[in-house]
Design a protein around this motif. Structure first.
Motif, PDB file in Angstrom:
ATOM      1  N   ALA A 244      -1.690  -7.692 -10.150  1.00  0.00           N
ATOM      2  CA  ALA A 244      -1.259  -6.447  -9.330  1.00  0.00           C
ATOM      3  C   ALA A 244       0.343  -6.680  -8.951  1.00  0.00           C
ATOM      4  O   ALA A 244       1.024  -5.626  -9.204  1.00  0.00           O
ATOM      5  CB  ALA A 244      -1.868  -6.077  -7.985  1.00  0.00           C
TER       6      ALA A 244
ATOM      7  N   THR B 194       0.689  -1.097   0.100  1.00  0.00           N
ATOM      8  CA  THR B 194      -0.050  -0.080  -0.054  1.00  0.00           C
ATOM      9  C   THR B 194       0.976   1.146   0.017  1.00  0.00           C
ATOM     10  O   THR B 194       0.469   2.095  -0.687  1.00  0.00           O
ATOM     11  CB  THR B 194      -0.845   0.125   1.374  1.00  0.00           C
ATOM     12  OG1 THR B 194      -0.180  -0.164   2.639  1.00  0.00           O
ATOM     13  CG2 THR B 194      -1.913  -1.057   1.132  1.00  0.00           C
TER      14      THR B 194
ATOM     15  N   ARG C 159       1.075  -0.102  -4.908  1.00  0.00           N
ATOM     16  CA  ARG C 159       0.792  -1.021  -5.602  1.00  0.00           C
ATOM     17  C   ARG C 159      -0.682  -1.331  -5.617  1.00  0.00           C
ATOM     18  O   ARG C 159      -1.075  -2.017  -6.371  1.00  0.00           O
ATOM     19  CB  ARG C 159       1.663  -2.458  -5.258  1.00  0.00           C
ATOM     20  CG  ARG C 159       3.261  -2.108  -5.223  1.00  0.00           C
ATOM     21  CD  ARG C 159       3.510  -1.486  -6.801  1.00  0.00           C
ATOM     22  NE  ARG C 159       3.170  -2.428  -7.886  1.00  0.00           N
ATOM     23  CZ  ARG C 159       4.109  -3.385  -8.010  1.00  0.00           C
ATOM     24  NH1 ARG C 159       5.379  -3.525  -7.715  1.00  0.00           N
ATOM     25  NH2 ARG C 159       3.923  -4.279  -9.020  1.00  0.00           N
ATOM     26  N   MET C 160      -1.317  -1.077  -4.532  1.00  0.00           N
ATOM     27  CA  MET C 160      -2.777  -1.187  -4.345  1.00  0.00           C
ATOM     28  C   MET C 160      -3.227  -0.579  -3.233  1.00  0.00           C
ATOM     29  O   MET C 160      -2.526  -0.082  -2.481  1.00  0.00           O
ATOM     30  CB  MET C 160      -3.206  -2.727  -4.211  1.00  0.00           C
ATOM     31  CG  MET C 160      -2.552  -3.647  -3.038  1.00  0.00           C
ATOM     32  SD  MET C 160      -3.279  -5.190  -2.980  1.00  0.00           S
ATOM     33  CE  MET C 160      -2.751  -5.797  -4.525  1.00  0.00           C
TER      34      MET C 160
ATOM     35  N   GLU D  90      -5.043 -11.278 -10.293  1.00  0.00           N
ATOM     36  CA  GLU D  90      -5.437 -10.051 -10.724  1.00  0.00           C
ATOM     37  C   GLU D  90      -4.426  -9.204 -11.125  1.00  0.00           C
ATOM     38  O   GLU D  90      -4.546  -7.794 -11.922  1.00  0.00           O
ATOM     39  CB  GLU D  90      -5.897  -9.234  -9.354  1.00  0.00           C
ATOM     40  CG  GLU D  90      -7.565  -9.866  -9.019  1.00  0.00           C
ATOM     41  CD  GLU D  90      -8.171  -9.029  -8.042  1.00  0.00           C
ATOM     42  OE1 GLU D  90      -7.544  -7.996  -7.845  1.00  0.00           O
ATOM     43  OE2 GLU D  90      -9.293  -9.265  -7.691  1.00  0.00           O
TER      44      GLU D  90
ATOM     45  N   LEU E 267      -4.564 -12.611  -5.663  1.00  0.00           N
ATOM     46  CA  LEU E 267      -3.499 -11.359  -5.641  1.00  0.00           C
ATOM     47  C   LEU E 267      -2.737 -11.579  -6.824  1.00  0.00           C
ATOM     48  O   LEU E 267      -2.752 -10.630  -7.652  1.00  0.00           O
ATOM     49  CB  LEU E 267      -2.703 -11.383  -4.504  1.00  0.00           C
ATOM     50  CG  LEU E 267      -1.560 -10.264  -4.387  1.00  0.00           C
ATOM     51  CD1 LEU E 267      -2.085  -8.855  -4.481  1.00  0.00           C
ATOM     52  CD2 LEU E 267      -0.485 -10.238  -3.205  1.00  0.00           C
TER      53      LEU E 267
END
Length: 329
Positions: A78, A51, A55-56, A76, A73
């Motif tokens: 990321a 975070t 990155r997300m 998706e 994870l």
């Protein structure tokens, strides 16, 4: 009192799966007797790294933790499997650095409890212990006093020379320093590895870029630093190299050793890797200002465990890559 590595050895022999909770200090997760992940209250976890580095979002991460975990994870997109493994390796090594020396706590094992990332990677406890010892020796080689690890980072108001060269992590530390946050607090704020920030802070101290500690404030010991042997204790100087009182281990610029100019024999590899510029007071490995011998290049940490499952990346190779990158940070 049972040492933590011995306790983990017993859980390994019993092929236990669950979480070993160390009070407020952190948690060690095991699968079939092997360490898969470590959480430490002192250092950033994978969640904070993802975070803080953008990155997300925290909301997206909470959704992944509640539904799908590590598999979702990666699905998706990321992160790639290699990026995630590299992040987990850094987090586990960070946590081990502070958790393994801990004494005076009563660990509680909770069978069946798992981390949301699951059992994707396995770490050898003996290998983690060796790597932590290597890291402590490397930190002491750069700057022998551990006080700077626990005190607020306070950059000097003016340069000790005409110019310096900073690495990316050192620059982030200088910019983020508010004279209140400690190195590990800065690591969480920056989304950086705790060890990477400790390296940066010690190199800044060696370069004379940190102000002496506030006389009214003393360093607090890190968790585990009071264990037998006290590996985190400040290393005393060699005979005839007294540390001025009240400086917390800082050496005045006029008493720091002179260094070779760029290109001269014996130039510090710290400067070549992005440390302080010549003349800023950065000590050489071959001539440490406290008379410590250079780090033994033969004392290389052993591979940390068996190959990972579900990922073809060789953990030992990734470990060597991480150490090389830390040297350049």
């Amino acid at each position: 009192m049972t040492r933590l590595d011995a306790l983990l050895g017993g859980l390994a022999r019993e092929r236990s799966t669950g979480a070993l909770r160390l009070g407020r200090n952190g948690t060690i997760f095991l699968h079939d007797g092997r360490v898969t992940y470590m959480e430490c209250a002192q250092t950033p976890g994978v969640e904070r790294l993802l975070t803080a580095r953008g990155r997300m979002t925290e909301a997206a991460l909470r959704g992944l933790q509640a539904d799908g975990g590590c598999a979702r994870l990666l699905e998706e997109g990321a992160l790639t499997p290699g990026e995630l493994q590299f992040a987990v390796l850094g987090v586990v090594l960070d946590a081990a650095f502070f958790l393994l020396p801990i004494s005076g706590t009563r660990p509680k094992f909770r069978p069946g409890e798992r981390h949301w990332l699951g059992g994707q990677w396995f770490f050898d406890v003996a290998g983690l212990v060796r790597e932590c010892a290597r890291r402590r020796a490397h930190l002491a080689e750069i700057w022998p006093s551990a006080d700077v690890d626990m005190l607020p980072v306070r950059p000097v108001p003016s340069l000790p020379g005409h110019g310096v060269t900073l690495t990316r992590v050192q620059w982030e530390v200088i910019v983020g320093a508010d004279h209140k946050a400690t190195p590990l607090e800065l690591a969480k704020q920056l989304g950086r590895s705790g060890y990477a920030v400790l390296l940066a802070v010690r190199r800044l101290a060696a370069a004379g870029l940190l102000a002496p500690p506030d006389p009214g404030r003393t360093a607090l010991p890190a968790p585990g630093r009071a264990a037998p042997g006290d590996a985190g204790r400040a290393i005393p100087p060699a005979p005839g190299r007294a540390i001025p009182p009240g400086t917390g281990g800082a050496v005045p610029a006029e008493k720091r050793p002179k260094h070779a100019e760029p290109g001269e024999p014996g130039e510090s590899d710290e400067a070549a890797d992005g440390g302080a510029a010549p003349g800023a007071g950065l000590p050489k490995r071959a001539r440490h200002p406290y008379g410590r011998p250079p780090h033994d290049p033969g004392a290389v940490a052993q591979p940390l465990g068996p190959p990972v499952t579900g990922d073809p990346t060789d953990l030992a190779l990734l470990m060597r890559l991480k150490k090389a990158l830390e040297e350049l940070a």
